[in-house]
Scaffold this motif. Structure first.
Motif, PDB file in Angstrom:
ATOM      1  N   LYS A   1      69.268 -52.806  56.825  1.00 22.44           N
ATOM      2  CA  LYS A   1      69.324 -53.928  55.875  1.00 22.44           C
ATOM      3  C   LYS A   1      68.853 -53.513  54.482  1.00 22.44           C
ATOM      4  O   LYS A   1      67.789 -52.922  54.337  1.00 22.44           O
ATOM      5  CB  LYS A   1      68.428 -55.045  56.398  1.00 22.44           C
ATOM      6  CG  LYS A   1      68.589 -56.376  55.713  1.00 22.44           C
ATOM      7  CD  LYS A   1      67.781 -57.429  56.463  1.00 22.44           C
ATOM      8  CE  LYS A   1      68.143 -58.816  55.937  1.00 22.44           C
ATOM      9  NZ  LYS A   1      67.387 -59.841  56.651  1.00 22.44           N
ATOM     10  N   GLY A   2      69.664 -53.830  53.506  1.00 24.86           N
ATOM     11  CA  GLY A   2      69.258 -53.598  52.122  1.00 24.86           C
ATOM     12  C   GLY A   2      69.526 -52.199  51.598  1.00 24.86           C
ATOM     13  O   GLY A   2      69.387 -51.952  50.402  1.00 24.86           O
ATOM     14  N   ARG A   3      69.913 -51.267  52.452  1.00 20.74           N
ATOM     15  CA  ARG A   3      70.196 -49.920  51.954  1.00 20.74           C
ATOM     16  C   ARG A   3      71.480 -49.905  51.154  1.00 20.74           C
ATOM     17  O   ARG A   3      72.345 -50.770  51.323  1.00 20.74           O
ATOM     18  CB  ARG A   3      70.238 -48.926  53.114  1.00 20.74           C
ATOM     19  CG  ARG A   3      68.851 -48.766  53.703  1.00 20.74           C
ATOM     20  CD  ARG A   3      68.692 -47.686  54.720  1.00 20.74           C
ATOM     21  NE  ARG A   3      67.350 -47.783  55.265  1.00 20.74           N
ATOM     22  CZ  ARG A   3      66.314 -47.042  54.848  1.00 20.74           C
ATOM     23  NH1 ARG A   3      66.478 -46.125  53.919  1.00 20.74           N
ATOM     24  NH2 ARG A   3      65.108 -47.213  55.373  1.00 20.74           N
ATOM     25  N   ARG A   4      71.616 -48.889  50.290  1.00 18.28           N
ATOM     26  CA  ARG A   4      72.674 -48.929  49.280  1.00 18.28           C
ATOM     27  C   ARG A   4      74.052 -49.241  49.841  1.00 18.28           C
ATOM     28  O   ARG A   4      74.777 -50.058  49.298  1.00 18.28           O
ATOM     29  CB  ARG A   4      72.722 -47.619  48.499  1.00 18.28           C
ATOM     30  CG  ARG A   4      73.746 -47.735  47.368  1.00 18.28           C
ATOM     31  CD  ARG A   4      73.849 -46.596  46.423  1.00 18.28           C
ATOM     32  NE  ARG A   4      72.660 -45.799  46.334  1.00 18.28           N
ATOM     33  CZ  ARG A   4      72.635 -44.531  45.898  1.00 18.28           C
ATOM     34  NH1 ARG A   4      73.762 -43.951  45.544  1.00 18.28           N
ATOM     35  NH2 ARG A   4      71.517 -43.876  45.829  1.00 18.28           N
ATOM     36  N   PHE A   5      74.455 -48.571  50.896  1.00 15.43           N
ATOM     37  CA  PHE A   5      75.825 -48.767  51.394  1.00 15.43           C
ATOM     38  C   PHE A   5      75.886 -49.689  52.601  1.00 15.43           C
ATOM     39  O   PHE A   5      76.912 -49.779  53.278  1.00 15.43           O
ATOM     40  CB  PHE A   5      76.465 -47.409  51.720  1.00 15.43           C
ATOM     41  CG  PHE A   5      76.710 -46.576  50.495  1.00 15.43           C
ATOM     42  CD1 PHE A   5      75.826 -45.578  50.122  1.00 15.43           C
ATOM     43  CD2 PHE A   5      77.813 -46.813  49.692  1.00 15.43           C
ATOM     44  CE1 PHE A   5      76.026 -44.822  48.974  1.00 15.43           C
ATOM     45  CE2 PHE A   5      78.022 -46.059  48.539  1.00 15.43           C
ATOM     46  CZ  PHE A   5      77.137 -45.059  48.179  1.00 15.43           C
ATOM     47  N   ALA A   6      74.792 -50.371  52.894  1.00 18.06           N
ATOM     48  CA  ALA A   6      74.811 -51.326  54.001  1.00 18.06           C
ATOM     49  C   ALA A   6      75.593 -52.552  53.563  1.00 18.06           C
ATOM     50  O   ALA A   6      75.590 -52.905  52.390  1.00 18.06           O
ATOM     51  CB  ALA A   6      73.381 -51.726  54.347  1.00 18.06           C
ATOM     52  N   PRO A   7      76.252 -53.222  54.497  1.00 22.63           N
ATOM     53  CA  PRO A   7      76.935 -54.473  54.144  1.00 22.63           C
ATOM     54  C   PRO A   7      75.896 -55.492  53.659  1.00 22.63           C
ATOM     55  O   PRO A   7      74.744 -55.468  54.091  1.00 22.63           O
ATOM     56  CB  PRO A   7      77.586 -54.940  55.443  1.00 22.63           C
ATOM     57  CG  PRO A   7      77.223 -53.968  56.478  1.00 22.63           C
ATOM     58  CD  PRO A   7      76.395 -52.883  55.912  1.00 22.63           C
ATOM     59  N   LYS A   8      76.310 -56.382  52.757  1.00 16.94           N
ATOM     60  CA  LYS A   8      75.348 -57.323  52.176  1.00 16.94           C
ATOM     61  C   LYS A   8      75.716 -58.765  52.515  1.00 16.94           C
ATOM     62  O   LYS A   8      76.883 -59.092  52.722  1.00 16.94           O
ATOM     63  CB  LYS A   8      75.313 -57.185  50.637  1.00 16.94           C
ATOM     64  CG  LYS A   8      75.037 -55.775  50.138  1.00 16.94           C
ATOM     65  CD  LYS A   8      73.571 -55.396  50.304  1.00 16.94           C
ATOM     66  CE  LYS A   8      73.161 -54.117  49.615  1.00 16.94           C
ATOM     67  NZ  LYS A   8      73.885 -52.908  49.982  1.00 16.94           N
ATOM     68  N   GLY A   9      74.681 -59.614  52.536  1.00 19.08           N
ATOM     69  CA  GLY A   9      74.890 -61.061  52.700  1.00 19.08           C
ATOM     70  C   GLY A   9      75.615 -61.404  53.990  1.00 19.08           C
ATOM     71  O   GLY A   9      75.240 -60.966  55.078  1.00 19.08           O
TER      72      GLY A   9
END
Lengths: 445, 197
Positions: free
Chosen positions: A230-238
Motif C-alpha cells: 500500500k502506498g508504494r510508488r507503483f502500487a495501485p491507488k484508491g
C-alpha cells in the motif's frame, strides 16, 4: 498462455527485471534480428552486480565492469527501457528495488536473468531465474517457454526463539533438505512461523529457494503483504488498490490442495545457523560441531574451508564481515545489525562491508540514524550493489580468509578465489563483527 | 546454433558431485558482452593457479583424456543461473554432459545452447566413470535421433529421455525465440483478452 505439442507451455511474463550482467548478449540477439523489445513498459532495468559500493558518483574504475554497465545504458536508451542506473534515486539490487517500489505484486509472473528472482515469490508471485537466451525470449515476445514443475510445500510451525531470524529458517531448511532436494519443484512456504514474518523476512526465505535447487519459492499473500504494498510508488491507488486486494486475497492454496512432497518443521528446533562447507546445504546450528559424516564431497569441502570433522566453530577468528546482498540488505537487516553493535565497537581484526540493498534503503538508514550508530561502532555504510556476494566488483575476500556473510552462496571462490564463506544471519554477522570471531549472538542480546 | 549430429567421441571424467556454476565459470569472467571465448575460462580456478600456470592434477590438463562428452557427478550445474556456464562448456568443445542429476536452470540453459544434458542412473554413471578412467580411449556414441547412447567396450547401451520439443530444436539447430516470435499475434490477442477481464 498455450502449450507446445509434447513440449513446454508458453507463459506470459507480467514483469521482466534486467541487469547489466545477463543482458548484453540478449540485446545483441534482438539487434541481429532487427526487432524491438516487445513490451518496454513491463521491463525494469537496474545496475547492481558490477558496480562499486563506494564513490559511485565517479566513473567505474575497472574497465570491463565499466564497459558492461555502459552497454546496459546504451541498450536501454536504444530500446526504450526505463533504467534505474547509477545516480538514479531508486537504483539498487534488482530484487530489492522491485518490491520496495511496489512493482512486485501478488499473482504476477516475474522473471530475471538471475537465480535469486525467487525473492519476489514472497509476495505470492510466480518468480524464477532464467538464462540469457530466455532473457532474449522475454525481451522479444514477453513470453517464455517453461515446463510445469512439481509442487512442494514446506511448513514451519511455532514461534522462533530469541536471536533466530528468517535467514536461519531457510539455512536450517536447506541443511535438512539438501542443496538438490528441491530440484524440479516449485515450493510454497507455509505455517504459523512463516505467517508471523514481515515481508522483508519472507523475502530472505524465498530468495534462497534456489539454493535447494527449487525453481522458485512462494508465500501466499495476506494482510501483511497488502499493508507492505500500500502506498508504494507503483502500487495501485484508491479504488484500484481495493480491487487488487480483492483479487490478491483469492491467491491462496486451496484447503484440499495436494503436493508432490511436503515437509513440516518446528520453529523451536531452529537456532542461529552457520555454514561450514562449500554449498548452502552444509549448515549447522552455531553451537553444533562440524559433522563427522556427510555426502561424498565433505572431505574436499572441509579441506578448502580449513575445518576438521567434529570441531566446534565458536571462537574461530574471522577477519571479514559482509552485511548485504539480495538476501539480507534491507532496512530490517540493517536495524538488526545495528541493534547488536550499538554502543559497542567493531573488533580490530575485522574488515566490514555494510552494503544497503538500494538508495532507498540507504536513505532510510540515514533518516533513522543507523549510519551514526554504525559509524560510532567503527563501521561504514557503503552504497548499494551486489558487492561481496559474488566479488565481481572490488569488494573481494582475499584467498584463505574467512568471511561471515549475510549472502546466499558459499561455493568455492564465490567471494574471490580461495575465499572461505560462512553464511549467516545479520544478527550473527553483527556478533562476529564485534567479537572478531565466530560467536553465538544469543549471548550478546 | 549448430545442428546436433550423431556423436562418435571419447569422454572426459570429472567424478565430483555438486559442481556449481561458479566453478564452471567464475563470476569475474561474466563481464564479457559477447557469447564467445568462455571456453578459455571453463573451470578456471580448478584448471589454473592464480599465476595462470596449469594445475597438473586437473583432468582438463591431462592429455590422456579428451573428447566431446563430459562425465560428472550428480547435481551438475547447481547455483547461479548464468547461461555463461553452458557457453563455456560448449565453447571448450563439449557437446554432451552425462550425470545422474542436473540442476534445473542449468539443464534449460544447456538445451537452449546445443549442449545435451544426458541423465543416467547412479549405477551407469559409476560404470562409465570407472571404465573411462581405466581406459581413456573408451569410445562413446550418442544418437540423439534415436535417444540412445552406447559405450561398446563397456557393454553399455541405454536409451535416454528428452523432451520432444527440445529434441527437435537440438536436431535442427532451432532456438526458442524463433518459435515464440511466430506466436506474436497470439500473444497480443492474449494481452487484449486479459485486459478486458
Amino acid at each position: 498462455m498455450e502449450s507446445v505439442q509434447d513440449g513446454p507451455q508458453i507463459i506470459y511474463i507480467d514483469k521482466h527485471f534486467i541487469h547489466e550482467v545477463t543482458t548484453p548478449q540478449a540485446f545483441d540477439g534482438l539487434r541481429k534480428r532487427g526487432i524491438p523489445v516487445f513490451r518496454t513498459q513491463h521491463t525494469v532495468a537496474t545496475v547492481d552486480h558490477n558496480i562499486p559500493t563506494k564513490d559511485q558518483h565517479l566513473p567505474i574504475r575497472e574497465a570491463l565492469s565499466r564497459h558492461q554497465v555502459e552497454t546496459l545504458i546504451r541498450n536501454c536508451e536504444e530500446f526504450g527501457i526505463e533504467l534505474y542506473g547509477l545516480g538514479h534515486p531508486s537504483q539498487g539490487i534488482v530484487h530489492v528495488i522491485g518490491p520496495e517500489l511496489g512493482i512486485t505484486q501478488p499473482g504476477m509472473t516475474i522473471v530475471c536473468g538471475d537465480s535469486h528472482t525467487s525473492t519476489h515469490g514472497a509476495f505470492g508471485a510466480v518468480a524464477f531465474g532464467i538464462g540469457t537466451s530466455e532473457v532474449e525470449q522475454v525481451l522479444a515476445t514477453q513470453c517464455i517457454l517453461q515446463t510445469k514443475p512439481k509442487r512442494m510445500r514446506i511448513n514451519v510451525e511455532g514461534t522462533l526463539g530469541k536471536g533466530v531470524t528468517s535467514k536461519d529458517i531457510i539455512l536450517y531448511i536447506i541443511s535438512r533438505i539438501s542443496a538438490s532436494g528441491g530440484t524440479g519443484y516449485f515450493v510454497e512456504f507455509a505455517g504459523s512461523a512463516i505467517r508471523s514474518l514481515s515481508m522483508e523476512a519472507r523475502m530472505s526465505i524465498c530468495n534462497m529457494s534456489i539454493e535447494m535447487g527449487a525453481r522458485g519459492g512462494a508465500i501466499a499473500p495476506d494482510e501483511i503483504t497488502f499493508e507492505y504494498i500500500k502506498g508504494r510508488r507503483f502500487a495501485p491507488k484508491g479504488e484500484d488498490f481495493d480491487k487488487a486486494v480483492a483479487y490478491w486475497k483469492s491467491l491462496c492454496t486451496d484447503e484440499e490442495a495436494v503436493f508432490d512432497k511436503e515437509f513440516t518443521f518446528d520453529a523451536a528446533d531452529i537456532a542461529p545457523m552457520i555454514t561450514y562447507g562449500t554449498n548452502p546445504g552444509m549448515g549447522i546450528k552455531i553451537d553444533q560441531p562440524v559433522p563427522e559424516k556427510g555426502e561424498s564431497g565433505l572431505d574436499k569441502s572441509l579441506a578448502y574451508m580449513g575445518f576438521e570433522k567434529g570441531e566446534s566453530l565458536i571462537g574461530k577468528p574471522v577477519n571479514y564481515v559482509f552485511l548485504g546482498s539480495c538476501t539480507n540488505s534491507r532496512i530490517e537487516d540493517l536495524r538488526m545489525f545495528c541493534s547488536v553493535v550499538k554502543g559497542k565497537h567493531k573488533a580490530d581484526n575485522v574488515t566490514a562491508w555494510i552494503v544497503p540493498g538500494s538508495k532507498q534503503v540507504e536513505r532510510q538508514a540515514k533518516e533513522e540514524g543507523l549510519d551514526r550508530v554504525l559509524a560510532e561502532a567503527g563501521f561504514e555504510l557503503r552504497e548499494p550493489g551486489c558487492s561481496a556476494c559474488l566479488g565481481m566488483n572490488e569488494d573481494k575476500i582475499p584467498a584463505g580468509e574467512y568471511c561471515i556473510s549475510t549472502s546466499n552462496r558459499n561455493f568455492e571462490g564465490r567471494q574471490g578465489p580461495g575465499a572461505r564463506t560462512l553464511l549467516a544471519s545479520p544478527l550473527t554477522a553483527a556478533a562476529v563483527a564485534i567479537s572478531g570471531k565466530i560467536s553465538d549472538v544469543r549471548e550478546l542480546i | 546454433m549448430e545442428k546436433f549430429a550423431l556423436l562418435h567421441t571419447t569422454c572426459v571424467p570429472l567424478p565430483v558431485e555438486d559442481i556449481d556454476t561458479d566453478q564452471i565459470i567464475p563470476a569475474r569472467f561474466l563481464k564479457a558482452t559477447t557469447r564467445e571465448g568462455f571456453g578459455d575460462n571453463l573451470f578456471r580456478d580448478w584448471r589454473y593457479y592464480p599465476d595462470n600456470t596449469p594445475k597438473p592434477d586437473f583432468v582438463l590438463n591431462n592429455k590422456t583424456f579428451s573428447g566431446r562428452v563430459l562425465v560428472a557427478g550428480r547435481n551438475f550445474g547447481c547455483g547461479s543461473s548464468r547461461e555463461h556456464a553452458a557457453w563455456a562448456l560448449y565453447d571448450y568443445g563439449f557437446r554432451v554432459v552425462i550425470s545422474s542429476f542436473f540442476a534445473d536452470i542449468f539443464r534449460g540453459n544447456a538445451l537452449n545452447n546445443g549442449l545435451l544434458p544426458l541423465i543416467v542412473s547412479d549405477e551407469i554413471l559409476s560404470r562409465i566413470l570407472e571404465g573411462v578412467q581405466a581406459d581413456p580411449e573408451t569410445e562413446i556414441i550418442v544418437d540423439l535421433e534415436n535417444q540412445e547412447f552406447s559405450l561398446p567396450a563397456l557393454g553399455i547401451k541405454e536409451t535416454f529421455e528428452i523432451n520432444a520439443y527440445k529434441k527437435t530444436c537440438l536436431l535442427n539447430g532451432f532456438d526458442d525465440i524463433d518459435y515464440l516470435l511466430s506466436r506474436r499475434d497470439k500473444i497480443a490477442a492474449f494481452e487484449e483478452k486479459r485486459a478486458t477481464i
